[in-house]
Write an enzyme that holds these catalytic residues in place. Structure first.
Site, PDB file in Angstrom:
ATOM      1  N   LYS A  89       0.854  -1.188   0.000  1.00  0.00           N
ATOM      2  CA  LYS A  89       0.000   0.000   0.000  1.00  0.00           C
ATOM      3  C   LYS A  89       0.893   1.241   0.000  1.00  0.00           C
ATOM      4  O   LYS A  89       1.890   1.277   0.742  1.00  0.00           O
ATOM      5  CB  LYS A  89      -0.883  -0.049   1.249  1.00  0.00           C
ATOM      6  CG  LYS A  89      -1.930   1.044   1.362  1.00  0.00           C
ATOM      7  CD  LYS A  89      -2.760   0.852   2.640  1.00  0.00           C
ATOM      8  CE  LYS A  89      -3.906   1.823   2.766  1.00  0.00           C
ATOM      9  NZ  LYS A  89      -4.739   1.575   3.956  1.00  0.00           N
ATOM     10  N   SER A 164      -9.683   1.349   2.821  1.00  0.00           N
ATOM     11  CA  SER A 164      -8.855   2.189   1.984  1.00  0.00           C
ATOM     12  C   SER A 164      -7.758   1.427   1.226  1.00  0.00           C
ATOM     13  O   SER A 164      -7.224   1.959   0.260  1.00  0.00           O
ATOM     14  CB  SER A 164      -8.183   3.263   2.840  1.00  0.00           C
ATOM     15  OG  SER A 164      -7.328   2.666   3.808  1.00  0.00           O
ATOM     16  N   SER A 188      -9.777  -1.102   6.975  1.00  0.00           N
ATOM     17  CA  SER A 188      -9.213  -0.935   5.630  1.00  0.00           C
ATOM     18  C   SER A 188      -8.446  -2.119   5.063  1.00  0.00           C
ATOM     19  O   SER A 188      -8.035  -2.067   3.903  1.00  0.00           O
ATOM     20  CB  SER A 188      -8.311   0.285   5.586  1.00  0.00           C
ATOM     21  OG  SER A 188      -9.094   1.436   5.468  1.00  0.00           O
TER      22      SER A 188
END
Ligand code: GLN
Length: 529
Positions: A89, A164, A188
Site C-alpha cells: 500500500k 482504503s 481498511s
C-alpha cells in the site's frame, strides 16, 4: 509452468522455486507483465518499479542457487517468502521510491528510509513489485478518495474494491501479486478483502511496527497481510510482526513460528474446529444489512457448527457507539498527524507570499475534500472547551467497547464470528456524495480497532455474484488461533462451488480496451451518484 504462475498461492510458488520449476526472476517478470498489460482498467497500482523488482529477484535466485548447492536442508531453511512478489500500500515507505499516501500533498516525496515492515521483507528476500492505490491518507472505504483516481473491483469493473487498501486487495484478487500489505485503522484491510474475495488480516494493535508508515490515526493503525489463502496470510504476518524499538507501541510479544505451520491438509485443518466455542454477536447483524450477505455469513456459521464448533449468541452492547466514537478519535489523531504537511518538510510546496499564505496554499490545494473534512472534525473535537465533551467522552466509550469484548473472552468464547461488511461492493459514485452513508458501511469493522483486537476477513461465498466476507475476531495476540480457525473454515468450504468462480472482470481486463476507473467515474451522470 510459466503460463500458470499467477494462479499459484505464494506457498505453491515457494515450492516451485525450491523444485527449480521456476525462478524468482520468472515469477517477478510474469507478474510485472500482467500488471503492465492489465492495470490500466483496474488501477490497482500507483508505482511499479520493474528494474528494482528484477534486481531483488536476481538476488533471491542467487540465494536459492546457493541453497540448492548446499542440499535439501539448506533449501528447507529458506524463508517461504524468498523470491515471492509482494505489493505494498502506498503509505509504506520504501527508500528511494515515491510514497504518496494517495495524496497530492505528497506528490514528489521520496522517503530516505525503509519502513520496518520493508526491512523485514527485504531480510527474508521478498520481491517488492511496487506500491498500490489507496484512499488519501487511508481515509475512506472505497479507494475513490485517492487523489490519483479510483481502483476498480476485479469482480465487477463498475464497482469499488472497498478501501482504503483497495489497490492491494484488487491486486491480489487480480493475480498481480500473490500477497500484499495494507493498513487497517477502522477496517481498511478486512473490508476490501471482503469486497475483493481475498483473505485480509488486521493484527492485534502493537503486533507490527508502524515505523515508516504514513500515520493516519496512531492509536488505531496496524499493518497487515492480504493473500489468496490463509496460510499465505500467516506467512506474511510472520515476516512483518514483532517488536521494533523505533515504534514504542510495538509490543515485545513473541511471534510464534506456528504461523509458518498452519495445517496443509484440509482434514487436519477441519479437525481443529471441533470443540471450539464461537460467539455470534447479535449487534453485528445490523439493520439494512443485505439479505444475500446475511445468508452467506449465516451459511458460513452453520458450516462451522456442522464441523463441530459450538455457536453461542453473544452480546457486544456498545457496538452501536463504535462509529460515533471512531469518528471522533480517528479524525482527532489525524488532525494532529497531518499537521506536519506544511509545504516545507515534505512533497508539495506552494509559495504564495508569506509563510502563512504558503501554508494555506499548500494545504488548501494539497489535501482532498475527505481529508479536509477529517482535519476540521478532528480539530473541532480537540479544541479547548470541546475536548472533554467529545474526545474525552469518546475515549471513555472506547473503553466500554473493549470491555464488551473482554466479557465475551471471559465467558470462554474462543473467537467471535461476524460479517465483515453489511453489503457487497457498491457501484462507483453510489456513496461518494454522502460521507455518512460511506462511514456506516464500517460498522462491523471499527469496534475491532477501537478495542485493539486482531480480526480477519475470509471469503465466505457470493451474493449477487459478488464476494462476501466472514470476519473472525480474537482476543489480543491470538493471531495463530484466529488463523487456524480461518484455515478450518477454508478447509470445510474447499469444495464449495463459489470457490471455483473467477473474478469476472479479469476476462475483460485481459481482452483489453476497457475504460480506466477514472473514466468510468467521469462518465457517471448525476443520477448515478
Ligand atoms: N473507512 C474507515 C475510514 O474512512 C477506515 C479506514 C481505514 O481503516 N484506514 O476511516
Amino acid at each position: 509452468m510459466e503460463g500458470d504462475l499467477t494462479r499459484l498461492t505464494a506457498g505453491a510458488m515457494a515450492d516451485a522455486l525450491r523444485a527449480g520449476e521456476t525462478s524468482a526472476v520468472g515469477l517477478a517478470s510474469t507478474h510485472l507483465d500482467r500488471i503492465e498489460s492489465e492495470d490500466a482498467g483496474l488501477h490497482a497500482w500507483l508505482h511499479v518499479d520493474r528494474a528494482a523488482a528484477l534486481a531483488d529477484a536476481e538476488r533471491a535466485d542467487a540465494e536459492l542457487g546457493r541453497a540448492r548447492a548446499d542440499g535439501p536442508q539448506a533449501l528447507a531453511r529458506l524463508h517461504p517468502l524468498l523470491g515471492i512478489p509482494v505489493g505494498l500500500k502506498d503509505l509504506i515507505s520504501v527508500r528511494g521510491r515515491p510514497c504518496t499516501a494517495g495524496s497530492r500533498i505528497l506528490a514528489g516525496y521520496v522517503p530516505p528510509y525503509d519502513a520496518h515492515v520493508v526491512e523485514r521483507l527485504r531480510a527474508v528476500g521478498a520481491v517488492i513489485l511496487g506500491k498500490t492505490n489507496l484512499d488519501e491518507f487511508a481515509m475512506g472505504s472505497s479507494t475513490e478518495h485517492s487523489a490519483y483516481g479510483p481502483t476498480a473491483n476485479p469482480w465487477d469493473l463498475e464497482r469499488v474494491p472497498g478501501g482504503s487498501s483497495g489497490g492491494s486487495a484488487a491486486a491480489v484478487a487480480a493475480r498481480h501479486v500473490p500477497v500484499a500489505l495494507g493498513t487497517d485503522t477502522g477496517g481498511s484491510i478486512r473490508q476490501p478483502g471482503s469486497h475483493c474475495g481475498v483473505v485480509g488480516m488486521k493484527p492485534t494493535y502493537g503486533r507490527v511496527s508502524r515505523y515508516g508508515i504514513v500515520a493516519f490515526a496512531s492509536s488505531l493503525d496496524q499493518v497487515g497481510p492480504f493473500a489468496r489463502d490463509v496460510r499465505d496470510a500467516a506467512v506474511l504476518l510472520h515476516a512483518i510482526a514483532g517488536r521494533d524499538e523505533r515504534d514504542s507501541t510495538s509490543a515485545p510479544v513473541p511471534v510464534s513460528d506456528d504461523l509458518l505451520a498452519l495445517p496443509a491438509s484440509d482434514d487436519e485443518a477441519a479437525a481443529g474446529l471441533r470443540g471450539l466455542r464461537l460467539g455470534l454477536p447479535r449487534e453485528y447483524f445490523v439493520p439494512g444489512m443485505e439479505p444475500g450477505v446475511e445468508a452467506a455469513v449465516r451459511g458460513a456459521v452453520a458450516a462451522l457448527e456442522a464441523a463441530g464448533a459450538t455457536i453461542e449468541e453473544v452480546s457486544l452492547p456498545h457496538t452501536e457507539y463504535g462509529l460515533a466514537t471512531y469518528y471522533i478519535v480517528a479524525p482527532a489523531e489525524a488532525s494532529a498527524n497531518l499537521a506536519r504537511y506544511d509545504g516545507i518538510r515534505y512533497g508539495l510546496s506552494l509559495r504564495d507570499g508569506d509563510v502563512l499564505a504558503g501554508y494555506l496554499a499548500t494545504r488548501g490545494r494539497g489535501f482532498g475534500p475527505e481529508v479536509k473534512r477529517r482535519i476540521i472534525l478532528g480539530t473541532y473535537a480537540l479544541s479547548a472547551g470541546y475536548y472533554d465533551a467529545f474526545y474525552g467522552k469518546a475515549q471513555k466509550v472506547r473503553t466500554l467497547i473493549k470491555a464488551d469484548f473482554d466479557a465475551v473472552w471471559a465467558s470462554g468464547v474462543d473467537a467471535v464470528v461476524a460479517p465483515t461488511s453489511p453489503g457487497v461492493a457498491w457501484r462507483f459514485g453510489a456513496k461518494l456524495d454522502d460521507p455518512v452513508a460511506m462511514y456506516l458501511t464500517d460498522a462491523c469493522t471499527l469496534p475491532v480497532n477501537m478495542a485493539g483486537l486482531p480480526g480477519i476477513s475470509v471469503p465466505a461465498g457470493l451474493s449477487e455474484g459478488l464476494p462476501v466476507g466472514l470476519q473472525l475476531i480474537g482476543r489480543p495476540w491470538s493471531e495463530v488461533d484466529l488463523l487456524r480457525i480461518a484455515r478450518g473454515h477454508e478447509a470445510i468450504t474447499a469444495g464449495a462451488a463459489w470457490r471455483t468462480v473467477e473474478p469476472p472482470g479479469l476476462l475483460a481486463l485481459r481482452a483489453g480496451g476497457v475504460p480506466t476507473p477514472a473514466e468510468r467515474v467521469a462518465a457517471l451522470g448525476a443520477d448515478d451518484r
